[in-house]
Design an enzyme around this catalytic site. Sequence first.
Site, PDB file in Angstrom:
ATOM      1  CB  CYS A  90     -36.281 -45.785 -52.839  1.00  0.00           C
ATOM      2  SG  CYS A  90     -36.779 -44.716 -54.217  1.00  0.00           S
TER       3      CYS A  90
ATOM      4  CG  HIS B 176     -32.817 -47.945 -55.219  1.00  0.00           C
ATOM      5  ND1 HIS B 176     -33.752 -48.845 -54.765  1.00  0.00           N
ATOM      6  CD2 HIS B 176     -33.519 -46.905 -55.730  1.00  0.00           C
ATOM      7  CE1 HIS B 176     -34.968 -48.390 -55.012  1.00  0.00           C
ATOM      8  NE2 HIS B 176     -34.849 -47.204 -55.595  1.00  0.00           N
TER       9      HIS B 176
ATOM     10  CD  GLU C 246     -31.726 -51.455 -53.633  1.00  0.00           C
ATOM     11  OE1 GLU C 246     -31.163 -50.612 -52.916  1.00  0.00           O
ATOM     12  OE2 GLU C 246     -32.893 -51.334 -54.032  1.00  0.00           O
TER      13      GLU C 246
HETATM   14  N1  LIG Z   1     -38.066 -47.062 -56.012  1.00  0.00           N
HETATM   15  C1  LIG Z   1     -38.876 -46.571 -55.112  1.00  0.00           C
HETATM   16  O1  LIG Z   1     -38.944 -46.977 -53.968  1.00  0.00           O
HETATM   17  C2  LIG Z   1     -39.779 -45.447 -55.570  1.00  0.00           C
HETATM   18  C3  LIG Z   1     -40.434 -44.709 -54.441  1.00  0.00           C
HETATM   19  C4  LIG Z   1     -41.642 -43.921 -54.886  1.00  0.00           C
HETATM   20  N2  LIG Z   1     -42.653 -44.801 -55.343  1.00  0.00           N
HETATM   21  C5  LIG Z   1     -41.238 -42.914 -55.947  1.00  0.00           C
HETATM   22  O2  LIG Z   1     -41.537 -43.090 -57.080  1.00  0.00           O
HETATM   23  O3  LIG Z   1     -40.594 -41.942 -55.622  1.00  0.00           O
END
Ligand SMILES: NC(=O)CC[C@H](N)C(=O)O
Length: 226
Positions: A65, A196, A198
Amino acid sequence: MWIDSAHLDETTLASDRLAYDEAWSKLRRADGVLVPGGFGIRAVEGKMLAANYARENGVPYLGICLGFQIAVIEFARSVLGVKTAHSAEFDEKCATPLIIFMPEGSRTQMGGTMRLGARKTMLRSPKCLTAQLLGATAFDERHRHRYEVNPAYVQQLEAAGPAYRPRPSRVCPGLGERMEVFELQGHPFFVGCQFHPEFKSRPMKPSPLFLGLLRAASKAATAKQP
Ligand SMILES: NC(=O)CC[C@H](N)C(=O)O
């Protein structure tokens, strides 16, 4: 081994030399690097330095992410020479907003408006590492973000040549494609994913992306042994 990436940047060099040296010494000893998700600007430049270090030194890297977005920005700055590339999350007025607020998001209604939950990712090629590891070009993975790679720059990133393989994926109907995966060819393991892994990973059934990182890291560790 956990590194506070804020300690990797030059402000820490100036204010706390010991913490800076310790952070870099840990990073240099690491056989693999994982930059996880995150929100807010704290330590972002340090994360960028970690991605740069992993990319340039052939150290296995998995960016999740925010760690994916960081890897794309780092690549644009260092390899494509677009020094002004940044995320609008951290600099709304930056000259090259490589990461932008997603059109379907809401800036006023924060509750539940993030791009959340399982979404289908459709990879363009079965040959990319992510498709090989996951054993599929289409899969559902969970998301949690507000920003995305700016579609206006994806072509320019793709034109970067064989060293680089962005893999956009389709999103909600009407919104076109969204770049979900970033990989480098010619690197032992350099993968960034907007989703993600995870969230669906389980102790007895870990996500293949984690296994891929660990395998590459263990190979690097074995190669270092005298
Ligand atoms: N969950 C995250 O890593 C979010 C990444 C970034 N802050 C976004 O909102 O896209």
